[in-house]
Design a protein around this motif. Structure first.
Motif, mmCIF file in Angstrom:
data_model
loop_
_atom_site.group_PDB
_atom_site.id
_atom_site.type_symbol
_atom_site.label_atom_id
_atom_site.label_comp_id
_atom_site.label_asym_id
_atom_site.label_seq_id
_atom_site.Cartn_x
_atom_site.Cartn_y
_atom_site.Cartn_z
ATOM 1 N N GLU A 136 -4.231 -9.275 -4.429
ATOM 2 C CA GLU A 136 -5.030 -8.503 -5.390
ATOM 3 C C GLU A 136 -4.178 -7.523 -6.193
ATOM 4 O O GLU A 136 -3.470 -6.692 -5.652
ATOM 5 N N ILE A 137 -4.291 -7.622 -7.518
ATOM 6 C CA ILE A 137 -3.587 -6.673 -8.390
ATOM 7 C C ILE A 137 -4.607 -5.867 -9.192
ATOM 8 O O ILE A 137 -4.348 -4.729 -9.579
ATOM 9 N N HIS B 56 0.825 -1.212 0.000
ATOM 10 C CA HIS B 56 0.000 0.000 0.000
ATOM 11 C C HIS B 56 0.855 1.257 0.000
ATOM 12 O O HIS B 56 1.832 1.351 0.727
HETATM 13 P P1 ATP Z 1 -6.588 -3.753 -1.117
HETATM 14 O O1 ATP Z 1 -7.749 -4.582 -0.673
HETATM 15 O O2 ATP Z 1 -5.419 -4.575 -1.589
HETATM 16 O O3 ATP Z 1 -6.211 -2.673 -0.162
HETATM 17 P P2 ATP Z 1 -8.535 -2.348 -2.645
HETATM 18 O O4 ATP Z 1 -9.533 -3.443 -2.842
HETATM 19 O O5 ATP Z 1 -8.786 -1.308 -1.635
HETATM 20 O O6 ATP Z 1 -7.082 -2.970 -2.431
HETATM 21 P P3 ATP Z 1 -9.322 -1.179 -5.160
HETATM 22 O O7 ATP Z 1 -10.136 -0.083 -4.624
HETATM 23 O O8 ATP Z 1 -10.005 -2.356 -5.721
HETATM 24 O O9 ATP Z 1 -8.270 -1.637 -4.063
HETATM 25 O O10 ATP Z 1 -8.262 -0.558 -6.210
HETATM 26 C C1 ATP Z 1 -7.896 -1.193 -7.425
HETATM 27 C C2 ATP Z 1 -6.439 -1.612 -7.422
HETATM 28 O O11 ATP Z 1 -5.583 -0.537 -7.016
HETATM 29 C C3 ATP Z 1 -6.116 -2.726 -6.438
HETATM 30 O O12 ATP Z 1 -6.412 -3.969 -6.999
HETATM 31 C C4 ATP Z 1 -4.635 -2.541 -6.238
HETATM 32 O O13 ATP Z 1 -3.892 -3.111 -7.300
HETATM 33 C C5 ATP Z 1 -4.453 -1.046 -6.313
HETATM 34 N N1 ATP Z 1 -4.389 -0.403 -4.988
HETATM 35 C C6 ATP Z 1 -5.409 -0.171 -4.141
HETATM 36 N N2 ATP Z 1 -5.004 0.475 -3.042
HETATM 37 C C7 ATP Z 1 -3.674 0.672 -3.196
HETATM 38 C C8 ATP Z 1 -2.677 1.309 -2.399
HETATM 39 N N3 ATP Z 1 -2.980 1.885 -1.238
HETATM 40 N N4 ATP Z 1 -1.406 1.345 -2.880
HETATM 41 C C9 ATP Z 1 -1.104 0.780 -4.068
HETATM 42 N N5 ATP Z 1 -1.995 0.161 -4.861
HETATM 43 C C10 ATP Z 1 -3.272 0.108 -4.440
#
Ligand code: ATP
Ligand code: MN
Length: 455
Positions: A378-379, A232
């Motif tokens: 998750e990517i 993150h």
């Molecule tokens: P996670 O559960 O891993 O915190 P998320 O479900 O909150 O992620 P989404 O809102 O689905 O994330 O965002 C889409 C994508 O953006 C994620 O699949 C991830 O690859 C990326 N992402 C999300 N939050 C972050 C972060 N704080 N830093 C870097 N990449 C992120």
């Protein structure tokens, strides 16, 4: 004009006069001459420069060169008699452009920890590993645009400043205009309402998808989550395609095609940098990535995933239960242990997903999909969006969302609605996956995390 070392190594114009400019990595003296290893950042490799004792500034300058000094070299490109490199430059002149005091220059010739390098983020791109990450990142960014442009997607520059928080995506940084005398601690006067830094460009991308068909946005995204993890960042980049007249199946197909395209591209176009990661960062990385470009992703529904996790008898820190979001440990177990390849998980419980995801006919789940990859979890997160005005309105009301704030979003369903779908690919998680870097902070030039934003 100097030539970039990368081009010299490709073109090898032996027996011609060449000029290079870069930074000294090492200097070693033998008898009456010195060997300089010069790197100019164009590629991983250095060029060896031979400085003979007869050079005018040999004693006064060249013998004082140390790691980090910048030089301009002119000389004859010749086949190297020694092993280690095929070509080298026999210097006719070496101009010292900038000194780097060896007593203080932090990047001496030894392995530094990534934690230490983060503290000198202004110098770390001069290391092999971080230089390689920067080149891979640049190439991947280019490949993202190529992928979408070749398929006729229109790039939309969605705003960084937003007034909709894309509910469920994460905590928003709020904007304030600290102008003296405005009495406006929350910036509410400036835009007439609460504003912040975007957590996702999705809602605005939907606007353009429902006008232009296939669109994508690729830009910085911000989340004020106080999560100090290796995956993150508070500021990161997201690739977000959105397609009109498209359902979850089309969405999954595009996501898989994109990932496999990007992996193929980096393996072909960043071969030397990728070798470095394979050798020093993650053993077996190249084989893993190659396998992924050849093998199709696995598919499973959330409900099946929960069953598989429960059957596994594995002890998790967080208990698995239908209706609760999968934790990173669950995601990784699924992709790393059970499937051993990228995995698309679909049809999550409606209650744990945001209002805009399309509700399935029985109302218990939504047409969501997450893509999980080994080593990361998750990517990609995406979904088919709710295109039915009545269903969307009811869902927003149930979630306690102020409908009038989203009148524009509902208009998209009121006038010429269409099924549409999209996803968000975390660009740094992609770079992390591709480079094998253990911490996401090594994948972005200037990482921002809670308590950390040095330059
Ligand atoms: P996670 O559960 O891993 O915190 P998320 O479900 O909150 O992620 P989404 O809102 O689905 O994330 O965002 C889409 C994508 O953006 C994620 O699949 C991830 O690859 C990326 N992402 C999300 N939050 C972050 C972060 N704080 N830093 C870097 N990449 C992120
Ligand atoms: Mn997600």
């Amino acid at each position: 004009m100097q030539t970039r070392i990368k081009n010299l190594l490709v073109e090898k114009p032996v027996d011609s006069l060449v000029q290079v400019a870069g930074w000294i990595r090492t200097r070693r003296d033998t008898g009456s001459f010195s060997f300089l290893e010069v790197n100019d950042g164009s590629c991983l490799a250095n060029i060896q420069v031979i400085a003979e004792g007869g050079l005018a500034n040999y004693e006064t300058e060249i013998r004082k060169l140390s790691a980090g000094c910048s030089v301009q070299v002119e000389g004859n490109l010749q086949v190297s008699p020694a092993k280690g490199q095929d070509i080298e430059i026999l210097a006719a002149s070496i101009i010292v452009v900038g000194w780097a005091d060896p007593e203080h220059y932090p990047l001496q010739k030894k392995r530094h920890s990534f934690e230490f390098l983060r503290e000198i983020s202004h110098l770390r791109p001069r290391t092999n590993a971080l230089g390689a990450v920067a080149r891979v990142r640049s190439r991947m960014s280019y490949a993202v645009h190529t992928f979408f442009q070749e398929r006729g997607f229109c790039q939309v520059h969605t705003p960084v400043i937003t007034t909709s928080d894309c509910e469920g995506a994460g905590e928003m940084f709020q904007l304030t205009a600290l102008e003296a005398g405005t009495g406006d601690p929350c910036g509410q006067e400036f835009f007439g309402r609460k504003a912040g830094l975007t957590v996702s460009g999705q809602l605005q991308a939907e606007v353009y998808a429902l006008a232009l068909g296939d669109v994508y946005t690729f830009g910085p995204t911000f989340r004020a989550e106080n999560s100090n993890t290796s995956r993150h960042l508070a500021e990161f980049w997201m690739v977000e395609p959105e397609m009109a007249f498209c359902d979850l199946v089309g969405n999954m197909r595009l996501a898989e095609e994109l990932l496999r395209y990007l992996l193929g591209d980096v393996l072909t176009n960043c071969a030397d940098d990728m070798d470095l990661f394979d050798q020093f960062i993650e053993k077996g990385l190249l084989a893993k990535l190659r396998g992924m470009t050849e093998q199709e992703f696995a598919h499973i529904t959330y409900t099946e995933a929960v069953d598989r996790l429960l059957q596994s008898k594995k002890k998790f820190e967080f208990q698995v239960r239908w209706g609760v979001d999968l934790q990173s440990e669950h995601e990784r177990y699924l992709t790393e242990e059970i499937f051993r390849r990228p995995l698309i998980v679909t049809d999550y419980p409606a209650a744990i997903k945001p209002f805009y995801m399309r509700v399935s006919d029985h109302g218990r789940t939504v047409a969501a999909m997450d893509i999980l990859v080994p080593g990361i979890g998750e990517i990609i997160g995406g979904s088919q969006r709710e295109e039915r005005l009545d269903v969307l309105t009811a869902r927003m009301q149930a979630a306690g969302i102020n409908i009038s704030d989203y009148a524009w979003y509902l208009d998209l369903r009121r006038y010429g609605t269409a099924p549409h779908a999209g996803f968000g690919l975390g660009f740094e998680r992609l770079i992390q996956f591709v480079t094998g870097m253990a911490n996401i902070r090594e994948t972005i030039p200037f990482p921002r995390t809670p308590g950390f934003a040095p330059c």
